[in-house]
Scaffold this motif. Structure first.
Motif, PDB file in Angstrom:
ATOM      1  N   GLU A 101       0.835  -1.208   0.000  1.00  0.00           N
ATOM      2  CA  GLU A 101       0.000   0.000   0.000  1.00  0.00           C
ATOM      3  C   GLU A 101       0.866   1.253   0.000  1.00  0.00           C
ATOM      4  OE1 GLU A 101      -3.242   0.067  -0.403  1.00  0.00           O
ATOM      5  OE2 GLU A 101      -3.345  -2.123  -0.428  1.00  0.00           O
ATOM      6  N   LYS A 102       1.967   1.216   0.757  1.00  0.00           N
ATOM      7  CA  LYS A 102       2.865   2.375   0.822  1.00  0.00           C
ATOM      8  C   LYS A 102       3.497   2.648  -0.533  1.00  0.00           C
ATOM      9  CE  LYS A 102       7.119   3.844   3.065  1.00  0.00           C
ATOM     10  NZ  LYS A 102       8.232   3.377   3.884  1.00  0.00           N
ATOM     11  N   LEU A 103       4.018   1.591  -1.160  1.00  0.00           N
ATOM     12  CA  LEU A 103       4.662   1.773  -2.465  1.00  0.00           C
ATOM     13  C   LEU A 103       3.663   2.135  -3.559  1.00  0.00           C
ATOM     14  CD1 LEU A 103       7.289  -1.118  -2.459  1.00  0.00           C
ATOM     15  CD2 LEU A 103       7.696   1.323  -2.140  1.00  0.00           C
ATOM     16  N   LYS A 104       2.449   1.625  -3.456  1.00  0.00           N
ATOM     17  CA  LYS A 104       1.420   1.950  -4.445  1.00  0.00           C
ATOM     18  C   LYS A 104       1.038   3.423  -4.356  1.00  0.00           C
ATOM     19  CE  LYS A 104      -2.818   0.202  -6.408  1.00  0.00           C
ATOM     20  NZ  LYS A 104      -3.897  -0.763  -6.307  1.00  0.00           N
ATOM     21  N   GLU A 106       3.015   5.738  -3.455  1.00  0.00           N
ATOM     22  CA  GLU A 106       4.154   6.499  -3.961  1.00  0.00           C
ATOM     23  C   GLU A 106       4.214   6.490  -5.478  1.00  0.00           C
ATOM     24  OE1 GLU A 106       7.606   4.867  -2.095  1.00  0.00           O
ATOM     25  OE2 GLU A 106       7.046   5.632  -0.116  1.00  0.00           O
ATOM     26  N   GLY A 107       3.421   5.654  -6.117  1.00  0.00           N
ATOM     27  CA  GLY A 107       3.349   5.649  -7.576  1.00  0.00           C
ATOM     28  C   GLY A 107       4.250   4.630  -8.247  1.00  0.00           C
ATOM     29  N   VAL A 108       4.625   3.580  -7.552  1.00  0.00           N
ATOM     30  CA  VAL A 108       5.448   2.528  -8.147  1.00  0.00           C
ATOM     31  C   VAL A 108       4.580   1.745  -9.135  1.00  0.00           C
ATOM     32  CG1 VAL A 108       6.779   0.443  -7.652  1.00  0.00           C
ATOM     33  CG2 VAL A 108       6.868   2.384  -6.079  1.00  0.00           C
ATOM     34  N   PRO A 109       5.122   1.400 -10.310  1.00  0.00           N
ATOM     35  CA  PRO A 109       4.326   0.648 -11.292  1.00  0.00           C
ATOM     36  C   PRO A 109       3.843  -0.695 -10.737  1.00  0.00           C
ATOM     37  CG  PRO A 109       6.396   1.404 -12.252  1.00  0.00           C
ATOM     38  CD  PRO A 109       6.440   1.742 -10.811  1.00  0.00           C
ATOM     39  N   GLU A 110       2.687  -1.116 -11.203  1.00  0.00           N
ATOM     40  CA  GLU A 110       2.015  -2.325 -10.690  1.00  0.00           C
ATOM     41  C   GLU A 110       2.863  -3.584 -10.875  1.00  0.00           C
ATOM     42  OE1 GLU A 110      -1.210  -4.006  -8.741  1.00  0.00           O
ATOM     43  OE2 GLU A 110      -1.092  -1.904  -9.314  1.00  0.00           O
ATOM     44  N   ASN A 111       3.587  -3.686 -11.986  1.00  0.00           N
ATOM     45  CA  ASN A 111       4.342  -4.906 -12.256  1.00  0.00           C
ATOM     46  C   ASN A 111       5.590  -5.038 -11.383  1.00  0.00           C
ATOM     47  OD1 ASN A 111       5.681  -2.814 -13.464  1.00  0.00           O
ATOM     48  ND2 ASN A 111       5.849  -3.770 -15.472  1.00  0.00           N
ATOM     49  N   GLU A 112       6.043  -3.946 -10.738  1.00  0.00           N
ATOM     50  CA  GLU A 112       7.228  -3.999  -9.885  1.00  0.00           C
ATOM     51  C   GLU A 112       6.898  -4.037  -8.396  1.00  0.00           C
ATOM     52  OE1 GLU A 112       9.629  -0.630 -10.819  1.00  0.00           O
ATOM     53  OE2 GLU A 112       9.638  -1.046 -12.966  1.00  0.00           O
ATOM     54  N   LEU A 113       5.636  -3.886  -8.063  1.00  0.00           N
ATOM     55  CA  LEU A 113       5.255  -3.764  -6.652  1.00  0.00           C
ATOM     56  C   LEU A 113       5.614  -4.993  -5.821  1.00  0.00           C
ATOM     57  CD1 LEU A 113       1.835  -1.905  -6.744  1.00  0.00           C
ATOM     58  CD2 LEU A 113       3.874  -1.195  -5.561  1.00  0.00           C
ATOM     59  N   VAL A 114       5.306  -6.178  -6.322  1.00  0.00           N
ATOM     60  CA  VAL A 114       5.523  -7.389  -5.536  1.00  0.00           C
ATOM     61  C   VAL A 114       7.004  -7.592  -5.249  1.00  0.00           C
ATOM     62  CG1 VAL A 114       5.263  -9.898  -5.531  1.00  0.00           C
ATOM     63  CG2 VAL A 114       3.421  -8.468  -6.390  1.00  0.00           C
ATOM     64  N   GLU A 115       7.856  -7.406  -6.261  1.00  0.00           N
ATOM     65  CA  GLU A 115       9.288  -7.610  -6.067  1.00  0.00           C
ATOM     66  C   GLU A 115       9.864  -6.594  -5.087  1.00  0.00           C
ATOM     67  OE1 GLU A 115       8.126  -7.153  -9.326  1.00  0.00           O
ATOM     68  OE2 GLU A 115       7.945  -9.284  -9.772  1.00  0.00           O
ATOM     69  N   LYS A 116       9.472  -5.320  -5.233  1.00  0.00           N
ATOM     70  CA  LYS A 116      10.003  -4.279  -4.351  1.00  0.00           C
ATOM     71  C   LYS A 116       9.514  -4.472  -2.915  1.00  0.00           C
ATOM     72  CE  LYS A 116      11.065  -0.732  -7.655  1.00  0.00           C
ATOM     73  NZ  LYS A 116      11.064   0.678  -7.949  1.00  0.00           N
ATOM     74  N   CYS A 117       8.267  -4.906  -2.752  1.00  0.00           N
ATOM     75  CA  CYS A 117       7.732  -5.134  -1.403  1.00  0.00           C
ATOM     76  C   CYS A 117       8.477  -6.255  -0.709  1.00  0.00           C
ATOM     77  CB  CYS A 117       6.246  -5.461  -1.457  1.00  0.00           C
ATOM     78  SG  CYS A 117       5.227  -4.081  -1.903  1.00  0.00           S
ATOM     79  N   THR A 118       8.679  -7.351  -1.416  1.00  0.00           N
ATOM     80  CA  THR A 118       9.374  -8.479  -0.798  1.00  0.00           C
ATOM     81  C   THR A 118      10.808  -8.110  -0.456  1.00  0.00           C
ATOM     82  OG1 THR A 118       9.886  -9.342  -2.981  1.00  0.00           O
ATOM     83  CG2 THR A 118       7.963 -10.253  -1.862  1.00  0.00           C
ATOM     84  N   ALA A 119      11.465  -7.326  -1.316  1.00  0.00           N
ATOM     85  CA  ALA A 119      12.838  -6.903  -1.030  1.00  0.00           C
ATOM     86  C   ALA A 119      12.868  -5.996   0.199  1.00  0.00           C
ATOM     87  CB  ALA A 119      13.426  -6.191  -2.234  1.00  0.00           C
ATOM     88  N   ALA A 120      11.915  -5.078   0.301  1.00  0.00           N
ATOM     89  CA  ALA A 120      11.883  -4.142   1.431  1.00  0.00           C
ATOM     90  C   ALA A 120      11.581  -4.860   2.741  1.00  0.00           C
ATOM     91  CB  ALA A 120      10.849  -3.055   1.174  1.00  0.00           C
ATOM     92  N   VAL A 121      10.623  -5.772   2.718  1.00  0.00           N
ATOM     93  CA  VAL A 121      10.254  -6.477   3.952  1.00  0.00           C
ATOM     94  C   VAL A 121      11.362  -7.440   4.374  1.00  0.00           C
ATOM     95  CG1 VAL A 121       8.614  -8.122   4.947  1.00  0.00           C
ATOM     96  CG2 VAL A 121       7.786  -6.188   3.643  1.00  0.00           C
TER      97      VAL A 121
END
Length: 162
Positions: A101-104, A106-121
Motif C-alpha cells: 500500500e505504501k509503495l502503491k 508512492e506511484g510505483v508501477p504495478e508490475n514492480e510492486l511485488v518484487e520491491k515489497c518483498t525486497a523491502a520487507v
C-alpha cells in the motif's frame, strides 16, 4: 416395524416423554440426553413436517487486501514463520500488504510492486535470536551432563567417529 413411520408423527423427545409419563419406561432408564434436552430445548422443534429453509446464495466477500495477498502467495512470498510471542503481532503477509500500500501510494508501477515489497520487507526482517541456554537446576545430574554435551544443530549429521 421396519416400515414404521412414527418419526413423522412426533419427535424422539415427545415419544420418550410419553413412555416416561405412562410408565412404559422407568425414570432410571431414560436416555442421558433427555434431561439436557428438557432443560435447553431447541429454538425450533425438529419435526419431520417442518418446511425446508430458503436457500440463499452465499455472497462472495473479497477485500482489496485479499487480492494483494493472492499476488504474494502466488509469488511464493506469503508464507513465513509467525512468532506467537511477538507483542506487535504482525505477520509476514501483513507487513507485505502494508509495504504494498505504501509503495502503491508512492506511484510505483504495478508490475514492480511485488518484487520491491518483498525486497523491502526481507531487508527489515529481524535477525534470528541466538539459541537460549538451558538452565539446569542440578548441574551434576546425568541429564544436565547430556544436555551440556548435546549438539542439537548437528544432531542428524553423520559423524565418522562412530
Amino acid at each position: 416395524m421396519a416400515s414404521s413411520r412414527l418419526e413423522r408423527i412426533g419427535t424422539i423427545f415427545t415419544r420418550v416423554e410419553g413412555l416416561l409419563t405412562r410408565g412404559a419406561m422407568k425414570p432410571d432408564d431414560r436416555p442421558l440426553w433427555f434431561d439436557i434436552y428438557k432443560a435447553f430445548p431447541p429454538l425450533m422443534e425438529p419435526k419431520f413436517a417442518r418446511p425446508q429453509p430458503e436457500i440463499k446464495p452465499i455472497r462472495q466477500i473479497l477485500y482489496q487486501e485479499d487480492v494483494v495477498r493472492a499476488k504474494f502467495h502466488s509469488a511464493g512470498q506469503g508464507l513465513g514463520t509467525i512468532n506467537m510471542l511477538s507483542p506487535t503481532g504482525e505477520t509476514h503477509i501483513k507487513k507485505l500488504v502494508k509495504q504494498y500500500e505504501k509503495l502503491k501510494s508512492e506511484g510505483v508501477p504495478e508490475n514492480e510492486l511485488v518484487e520491491k515489497c518483498t525486497a523491502a520487507v526481507d531487508s527489515q526482517r529481524q535477525p534470528e535470536a541466538p539459541p537460549t541456554k538451558i538452565i539446569v537446576k542440578n548441574p551434576e545430574s546425568a541429564t544436565a551432563q547430556v544436555l551440556a554435551e548435546a549438539d542439537l544443530k548437528n544432531i542428524f549429521n553423520k559423524s565418522d567417529d562412530k
